[in-house]
Design a protein around this motif. Sequence first.
Motif, mmCIF file in Angstrom:
data_model
loop_
_atom_site.group_PDB
_atom_site.id
_atom_site.type_symbol
_atom_site.label_atom_id
_atom_site.label_comp_id
_atom_site.label_asym_id
_atom_site.label_seq_id
_atom_site.Cartn_x
_atom_site.Cartn_y
_atom_site.Cartn_z
ATOM 1 N N GLU A 35 -4.956 -2.949 18.765
ATOM 2 C CA GLU A 35 -3.609 -2.810 19.312
ATOM 3 C C GLU A 35 -2.629 -2.280 18.269
ATOM 4 N N ASP A 36 -2.742 -2.751 17.040
ATOM 5 C CA ASP A 36 -1.857 -2.304 15.970
ATOM 6 C C ASP A 36 -2.708 -1.622 14.899
ATOM 7 N N TRP A 37 -2.844 -0.335 15.010
ATOM 8 C CA TRP A 37 -3.723 0.450 14.138
ATOM 9 C C TRP A 37 -3.257 0.405 12.676
ATOM 10 N N ILE A 38 -1.964 0.515 12.455
ATOM 11 C CA ILE A 38 -1.438 0.487 11.086
ATOM 12 C C ILE A 38 -1.725 -0.868 10.439
ATOM 13 N N ASP A 39 -1.525 -1.945 11.176
ATOM 14 C CA ASP A 39 -1.808 -3.277 10.652
ATOM 15 C C ASP A 39 -3.298 -3.443 10.363
ATOM 16 N N TYR A 40 -4.142 -2.903 11.209
ATOM 17 C CA TYR A 40 -5.594 -2.968 10.981
ATOM 18 C C TYR A 40 -5.957 -2.279 9.666
ATOM 19 N N GLN A 41 -5.408 -1.101 9.442
ATOM 20 C CA GLN A 41 -5.691 -0.378 8.202
ATOM 21 C C GLN A 41 -5.157 -1.137 6.992
ATOM 22 N N ARG A 42 -3.985 -1.739 7.143
ATOM 23 C CA ARG A 42 -3.400 -2.543 6.076
ATOM 24 C C ARG A 42 -4.328 -3.702 5.713
ATOM 25 N N LYS A 43 -4.910 -4.355 6.706
ATOM 26 C CA LYS A 43 -5.832 -5.468 6.459
ATOM 27 C C LYS A 43 -7.065 -5.011 5.697
ATOM 28 N N ILE A 44 -7.579 -3.841 6.035
ATOM 29 C CA ILE A 44 -8.746 -3.309 5.330
ATOM 30 C C ILE A 44 -8.399 -3.059 3.862
ATOM 31 N N LEU A 45 -7.261 -2.426 3.618
ATOM 32 C CA LEU A 45 -6.850 -2.158 2.241
ATOM 33 C C LEU A 45 -6.630 -3.451 1.464
ATOM 34 N N ARG A 46 -6.049 -4.433 2.119
ATOM 35 C CA ARG A 46 -5.859 -5.733 1.455
ATOM 36 C C ARG A 46 -7.189 -6.396 1.116
ATOM 37 N N SER A 47 -8.182 -6.231 1.970
ATOM 38 C CA SER A 47 -9.492 -6.820 1.680
ATOM 39 C C SER A 47 -10.138 -6.139 0.470
ATOM 40 N N VAL A 48 -9.913 -4.853 0.298
ATOM 41 C CA VAL A 48 -10.417 -4.147 -0.887
ATOM 42 C C VAL A 48 -9.735 -4.711 -2.130
#
Length: 70
Positions: A35-48
């Motif tokens: 639903e929130d693509w930008i937030d999803y990408q942010r979560k991936i970057l934070r996991s890195v």
Amino acid sequence: MSRVFFMIGNRGKPIAVVCSDLHLSEKVPFWRGEEDWIDYQRKILRSVIRCCKKYDVDFLLIAGDVFDRW
């Protein structure tokens, strides 16, 4: 986006985290359902970043395809 991280190390201590194929973009790919693509990408970057901090690595290597398009 890739969720797989590889760690390169010597004698049990990782020195680098390697990831690739992030394909960051503002537009949601038609095959994705988040639903929130930008937030999803942010979560991936934070996991890195968390992985780098957790293992106290010296380097982060992003092997390619950081952005989906220029």
